[in-house]
Motif scaffolding. Structure first.
Motif, PDB file in Angstrom:
ATOM      1  N   LEU A  27       0.818  -1.205   0.000  1.00  0.00           N
ATOM      2  CA  LEU A  27       0.000   0.000   0.000  1.00  0.00           C
ATOM      3  C   LEU A  27       0.858   1.264   0.000  1.00  0.00           C
ATOM      4  O   LEU A  27       0.466   2.302  -0.523  1.00  0.00           O
ATOM      5  CB  LEU A  27      -0.878  -0.027   1.250  1.00  0.00           C
ATOM      6  CG  LEU A  27      -2.249   0.613   1.156  1.00  0.00           C
ATOM      7  CD1 LEU A  27      -3.007   0.021  -0.012  1.00  0.00           C
ATOM      8  CD2 LEU A  27      -3.005   0.367   2.447  1.00  0.00           C
ATOM      9  N   PHE A  28       2.031   1.143   0.602  1.00  0.00           N
ATOM     10  CA  PHE A  28       2.879   2.300   0.873  1.00  0.00           C
ATOM     11  C   PHE A  28       3.127   3.200  -0.347  1.00  0.00           C
ATOM     12  O   PHE A  28       2.916   4.416  -0.263  1.00  0.00           O
ATOM     13  CB  PHE A  28       4.204   1.792   1.451  1.00  0.00           C
ATOM     14  CG  PHE A  28       4.971   2.831   2.183  1.00  0.00           C
ATOM     15  CD1 PHE A  28       4.538   3.282   3.424  1.00  0.00           C
ATOM     16  CD2 PHE A  28       6.122   3.364   1.646  1.00  0.00           C
ATOM     17  CE1 PHE A  28       5.248   4.244   4.102  1.00  0.00           C
ATOM     18  CE2 PHE A  28       6.831   4.322   2.321  1.00  0.00           C
ATOM     19  CZ  PHE A  28       6.398   4.772   3.549  1.00  0.00           C
ATOM     20  N   PRO A  29       3.549   2.638  -1.489  1.00  0.00           N
ATOM     21  CA  PRO A  29       3.838   3.516  -2.632  1.00  0.00           C
ATOM     22  C   PRO A  29       2.623   4.322  -3.079  1.00  0.00           C
ATOM     23  O   PRO A  29       2.743   5.507  -3.375  1.00  0.00           O
ATOM     24  CB  PRO A  29       4.273   2.529  -3.729  1.00  0.00           C
ATOM     25  CG  PRO A  29       4.706   1.315  -3.008  1.00  0.00           C
ATOM     26  CD  PRO A  29       3.848   1.228  -1.787  1.00  0.00           C
TER      27      PRO A  29
ATOM     28  N   LEU B 165       8.471   8.153  -7.603  1.00  0.00           N
ATOM     29  CA  LEU B 165       8.530   8.892  -6.334  1.00  0.00           C
ATOM     30  C   LEU B 165       9.291   8.087  -5.281  1.00  0.00           C
ATOM     31  O   LEU B 165      10.058   8.640  -4.488  1.00  0.00           O
ATOM     32  CB  LEU B 165       7.106   9.210  -5.847  1.00  0.00           C
ATOM     33  CG  LEU B 165       6.980  10.013  -4.554  1.00  0.00           C
ATOM     34  CD1 LEU B 165       7.664  11.354  -4.695  1.00  0.00           C
ATOM     35  CD2 LEU B 165       5.521  10.221  -4.189  1.00  0.00           C
ATOM     36  N   VAL B 166       9.087   6.756  -5.298  1.00  0.00           N
ATOM     37  CA  VAL B 166       9.813   5.907  -4.352  1.00  0.00           C
ATOM     38  C   VAL B 166      11.322   5.975  -4.605  1.00  0.00           C
ATOM     39  O   VAL B 166      12.120   6.002  -3.682  1.00  0.00           O
ATOM     40  CB  VAL B 166       9.323   4.441  -4.458  1.00  0.00           C
ATOM     41  CG1 VAL B 166      10.217   3.506  -3.658  1.00  0.00           C
ATOM     42  CG2 VAL B 166       7.878   4.328  -4.010  1.00  0.00           C
ATOM     43  N   TYR B 167      11.701   6.020  -5.897  1.00  0.00           N
ATOM     44  CA  TYR B 167      13.119   5.964  -6.265  1.00  0.00           C
ATOM     45  C   TYR B 167      13.768   7.344  -6.336  1.00  0.00           C
ATOM     46  O   TYR B 167      14.935   7.457  -6.695  1.00  0.00           O
ATOM     47  CB  TYR B 167      13.290   5.282  -7.634  1.00  0.00           C
ATOM     48  CG  TYR B 167      12.860   3.833  -7.652  1.00  0.00           C
ATOM     49  CD1 TYR B 167      13.044   3.015  -6.546  1.00  0.00           C
ATOM     50  CD2 TYR B 167      12.273   3.274  -8.783  1.00  0.00           C
ATOM     51  CE1 TYR B 167      12.653   1.694  -6.568  1.00  0.00           C
ATOM     52  CE2 TYR B 167      11.882   1.954  -8.810  1.00  0.00           C
ATOM     53  CZ  TYR B 167      12.067   1.164  -7.702  1.00  0.00           C
ATOM     54  OH  TYR B 167      11.689  -0.137  -7.726  1.00  0.00           O
ATOM     55  N   ILE B 179      11.391   7.399  -0.638  1.00  0.00           N
ATOM     56  CA  ILE B 179      11.495   6.588   0.576  1.00  0.00           C
ATOM     57  C   ILE B 179      12.727   5.694   0.540  1.00  0.00           C
ATOM     58  O   ILE B 179      13.382   5.469   1.562  1.00  0.00           O
ATOM     59  CB  ILE B 179      10.210   5.755   0.793  1.00  0.00           C
ATOM     60  CG1 ILE B 179      10.248   4.982   2.112  1.00  0.00           C
ATOM     61  CG2 ILE B 179       9.967   4.782  -0.333  1.00  0.00           C
ATOM     62  CD1 ILE B 179      10.106   5.850   3.309  1.00  0.00           C
ATOM     63  N   LEU B 180      13.091   5.211  -0.652  1.00  0.00           N
ATOM     64  CA  LEU B 180      14.220   4.290  -0.737  1.00  0.00           C
ATOM     65  C   LEU B 180      15.523   4.995  -0.337  1.00  0.00           C
ATOM     66  O   LEU B 180      16.328   4.466   0.439  1.00  0.00           O
ATOM     67  CB  LEU B 180      14.322   3.739  -2.158  1.00  0.00           C
ATOM     68  CG  LEU B 180      15.064   2.425  -2.296  1.00  0.00           C
ATOM     69  CD1 LEU B 180      14.442   1.336  -1.460  1.00  0.00           C
ATOM     70  CD2 LEU B 180      15.108   1.989  -3.741  1.00  0.00           C
ATOM     71  N   VAL B 211       6.318  -6.630 -10.447  1.00  0.00           N
ATOM     72  CA  VAL B 211       6.051  -7.594  -9.376  1.00  0.00           C
ATOM     73  C   VAL B 211       4.936  -7.062  -8.468  1.00  0.00           C
ATOM     74  O   VAL B 211       4.002  -7.769  -8.102  1.00  0.00           O
ATOM     75  CB  VAL B 211       7.324  -7.861  -8.546  1.00  0.00           C
ATOM     76  CG1 VAL B 211       6.996  -8.613  -7.268  1.00  0.00           C
ATOM     77  CG2 VAL B 211       8.333  -8.632  -9.365  1.00  0.00           C
ATOM     78  N   TRP B 212       5.050  -5.785  -8.169  1.00  0.00           N
ATOM     79  CA  TRP B 212       4.057  -5.118  -7.316  1.00  0.00           C
ATOM     80  C   TRP B 212       2.656  -5.242  -7.913  1.00  0.00           C
ATOM     81  O   TRP B 212       1.676  -5.460  -7.205  1.00  0.00           O
ATOM     82  CB  TRP B 212       4.472  -3.654  -7.172  1.00  0.00           C
ATOM     83  CG  TRP B 212       3.601  -2.777  -6.353  1.00  0.00           C
ATOM     84  CD1 TRP B 212       3.433  -2.826  -5.013  1.00  0.00           C
ATOM     85  CD2 TRP B 212       2.799  -1.693  -6.817  1.00  0.00           C
ATOM     86  NE1 TRP B 212       2.583  -1.831  -4.608  1.00  0.00           N
ATOM     87  CE2 TRP B 212       2.186  -1.114  -5.700  1.00  0.00           C
ATOM     88  CE3 TRP B 212       2.549  -1.129  -8.073  1.00  0.00           C
ATOM     89  CZ2 TRP B 212       1.326  -0.017  -5.788  1.00  0.00           C
ATOM     90  CZ3 TRP B 212       1.713  -0.039  -8.161  1.00  0.00           C
ATOM     91  CH2 TRP B 212       1.115   0.498  -7.033  1.00  0.00           C
TER      92      TRP B 212
END
Lengths: 382, 335
Positions: A27-29, B165-167, B179-180, B211-212
């Protein structure tokens, strides 16, 4: 698992915690994008979205009101106001008037500025600046504050994206274009496939098994192969790039799955119902429209959801068959890819437009999950 | 004409046209060509019933033939020809293929595709199986499942933005918003990493996105299969003193092996066609090229239909074993 886990309470807890961790990871992303879409560009760029939910300490550069607002008070000239202009409940812990020493003073302290003005800033951002002579200049002096800012969210991004934004930022047209692609491309294949599926399920004719095998084969043909031949074909018959072409392409690409799903479902309808109707003199056409179609509603719904998600989320087919050089018919996925390229840093625009584009499929997903799952279970080739 | 009106007209025309076609063609068949009356009534009814299936199938067969079967043949032909300036084309044999095999980018794409094939189906299926098993008899298991399943509804492009955004990386010293990198810095990393530009490893960051998305799919199918396992087999194992891990790996997994294979192959097909994620996140730079994006490059950027078609044929070739296997199974099942 119950019986075994029941003997070991520790295992049950391990199980629960691992599920929570797994769900959290998944869910986080998405949550990150969702929260970011409610923050201003500055907020996104200066602190992680996970901090947006809690008060944070930030360094801000603000200005007092312009000197033209000064009022005479006795023999002093005074400007009073609030550095946050009443828009924030932030609490100032330190402030300064020089970029090199931003925390020179505490709330309530008085600072002497270069021009001889005396400035006092309180913890809530209200200030009083006084001078013995009339103050000059166009803008008020800068004030650097270190403040604890409470969580703050804004709908400004959505306004920009949907209503007021300029050419590349405004998604309203793309949203509408996507809708225009999606609806006919979902409805038309259903009807064509339903008739074919009925023939393959309940009519006897030579070559039926071969046709079914062919459709199972076509299920996995990569649509990459179809791009150039079909673009050529569309140009030759004169539709070129446009909605008609993209509707036809989506219909063609969706048909194998539609026929396969519907046939599998229709085969399961009890033979008695159909035989009885035949004995009573119903024609195949009547059997199909009065009995088979209503009974197949769950399968029709499953396919409709698949096709809707697939056409809404599609990028490749739209780029090849729809979007021409004018960009009038651009769809949301394409516009987002362009934003990624040209405005990769403008996270508030990117996050909001991405969220606008995924909101509709998400709503459909949560509303009709039951049919989606059913369709998946029937549609995975066994 | 406004696209909305055009769209509504198309729906009306398409739906009306379909219904009209099916209705009228049946009427014409039954009333005009083979009327169910007169001296040859039995023969006419029989003949009408022989023709009718083809009436029902005709539009679908036309669409399938034109939009899926013909392109396979045409792409094959195009891959053996070269466009001549000013229109027309000439047969060049396998020149396109040899040109393609000589390009480093093609080998990079092929290599990466194999890497994707190796990793994504395996990891998605494993996570899916894990999620299915863990949520199986939990009271709130269905909520957990639907949240893990949710990325299925998100477009590859939307997912690309989410993961970008995560990367995300900010210059060292400033606060990280990805976040990473935030975790990386918190763990003591000095220089925040541009994850998507680190050759070889960036492939895995791209794969993570797929995968997600695919784990939910695997979970839904496998969870249904787990529920279908006969209770007795599990009870018998418990009586015999098997632990939870033994039950899972030695009793449950072997019984759902067929479904695992199905999930695996379905994800494999998705992987073979993967395009949007790479196109949106790296566009094949930093050694992340994949076949479908290579093909797109050739077709629409280099405008080289010959080599583009040749690379499309490579994708087709890779899909072929699964296609044959599926058809074989479908035929066996129908007997």
């Amino acid at each position: 698992m119950n019986a075994i886990a029941g003997q070991k309470p520790g295992l049950i807890w391990a199980l629960r915690i691992s599920v929570i961790v797994l769900v959290g990871l998944w869910l986080f992303p998405t949550v990150g994008l969702f929260i970011s879409s409610f923050r201003t560009g500055d907020q996104i760029a200066t602190s992680g979205w996970w901090k947006a939910l809690f008060p944070t300490e930030q360094n801000l550069t603000l200005r007092t009101a312009a000197p033209e607002t000064q009022v005479p008070e006795g023999d002093l000239w005074v400007i009073e106001g609030n550095l946050f202009e009443g828009e924030s409940d932030a609490e100032i812990s330190a402030w300064g008037t020089n970029a090199r020493d931003i925390s020179a003073y505490g709330p309530g302290d008085m600072a002497e500025l270069r021009g001889g003005e005396r400035l006092t800033v309180e913890a809530d951002g209200s200030y009083r600046m006084e001078a013995t002579e009339e103050m000059g200049g166009r803008r008020g002096p800068r004030v650097f504050v270190t403040a604890v800012v409470p969580p703050e969210f804004t709908l400004q991004n959505y306004e920009t994206i949907l209503i007021s934004g300029g050419a590349t930022d405004n998604m309203a047209r793309a949203f509408f274009n996507t809708l225009t692609v999606t609806i006919p491309a979902t409805i038309i294949p259903i009807l064509v496939a339903a008739f074919a599926a009925y023939a393959l399920a309940w009519m006897e004719f030579p070559g039926r098994a071969l046709l079914i095998a062919a459709i199972v084969g076509l299920l996995v043909v990569p649509l990459q192969l179809a791009l150039i031949p079909l673009l050529k074909f569309h140009n030759e018959i004169g539709i070129g790039k446009g909605y008609l072409g993209v509707w036809m392409a989506h219909t063609g690409f969706g048909l194998p799955l539609a026929i396969y799903l519907l046939r599998n479902y229709m085969v399961g309808i009890p033979r008695d119902i159909i035989e009885n109707a035949r004995v009573d003199g119903a024609t195949d056409f009547q059997i199909f429209t009065r009995i088979i179609l209503p009974l197949s509603f769950p399968a029709l719904a499953s396919f409709a959801i698949f096709q809707f998600l697939w056409t809404w989320n599609d990028l490749l087919v739209a780029m090849v068959f729809l979007i021409d050089a004018t960009g009038e018919t651009t769809v949301m996925t394409k516009q987002i890819v362009e934003l990624l390229g040209t405005r990769g840093g403008n996270w508030e625009i990117l996050a909001t437009s991405a969220f606008v584009s995924i909101a509709v499929p998400l709503a459909v997903f949560f509303a009709m999950q039951k049919y989606l799952v059913r369709g998946l279970l029937a549609g995975s080739v066994k | 004409m406004h696209p909305a009106i055009q769209g509504l007209l198309t729906i009306a025309f398409g739906v009306g046209g379909c219904v009209g076609y099916f209705y009228l063609s049946n009427v014409i068949l039954d009333k005009l060509i083979f009327p169910a009356r007169g001296p040859h009534i039995a023969r006419n009814i029989r003949r009408a019933n022989m023709v009718r299936p083809w009436l029902f199938l005709l539009p679908a067969l036309l669409a399938l033939g034109l939009y899926l079967a013909y392109p396979v043949v045409e792409t094959m032909r195009l891959s053996l020809t070269e466009r001549l300036p000013g229109g027309g084309s000439e047969f060049v044999g396998l020149d396109n293929y040899s040109q393609m095999l000589g390009e480093a980018k093609f080998w990079e794409a092929l290599q990466n595709n194999f890497l994707w094939l190796l990793v994504v189906p395996a990891v998605s299926t494993a996570f899916g199986l894990l999620a299915a098993q863990l949520t199986d008899r939990l009271a709130w298991g269905n909520i957990a499942k639907s949240l893990i399943f949710m990325p299925m509804a998100i477009s590859f492009v939307g997912a690309a933005v989410i993961w970008k955004l995560v990367y995300d990386a900010r210059p060292p010293g400033t606060e990280q918003i990805g976040i990473l990198n935030a975790i990386y810095v918190w763990l003591g990393g000095v220089e925040p990493q541009q994850w998507l530009t680190i050759p070889f490893w960036n492939n895995f960051f791209l794969m993570m996105v797929l995968v997600w998305i695919q784990t939910g799919f695997a979970m839904v199918i496998l969870s249904a299969a787990l529920r279908g396992i006969p209770e007795e087999t599990i009870e018998a194992a418990i009586v015999d003193g098997a632990g939870p891990f033994q039950i899972f790996f030695k009793i449950k997994v072997p019984q759902i092996m067929g479904t695992i294979v199905v999930v695996w192959t379905t994800i494999t097909i998705v992987v073979l066609k993967i395009f949007d994620i790479v196109f949106a996140l790296t566009n094949g730079q930093w050694e992340t090229q994949v076949l479908a994006n290579y093909m797109y490059d050739k077709l629409f950027r280099a405008n080289d239909w010959g080599v583009g078609s040749a690379s499309a044929m490579i994708i087709m070739l890779l899909v072929m074993p699964i296609l044959v296997w599926n058809v074989y199974n479908a035929r066996r099942e129908m007997r």
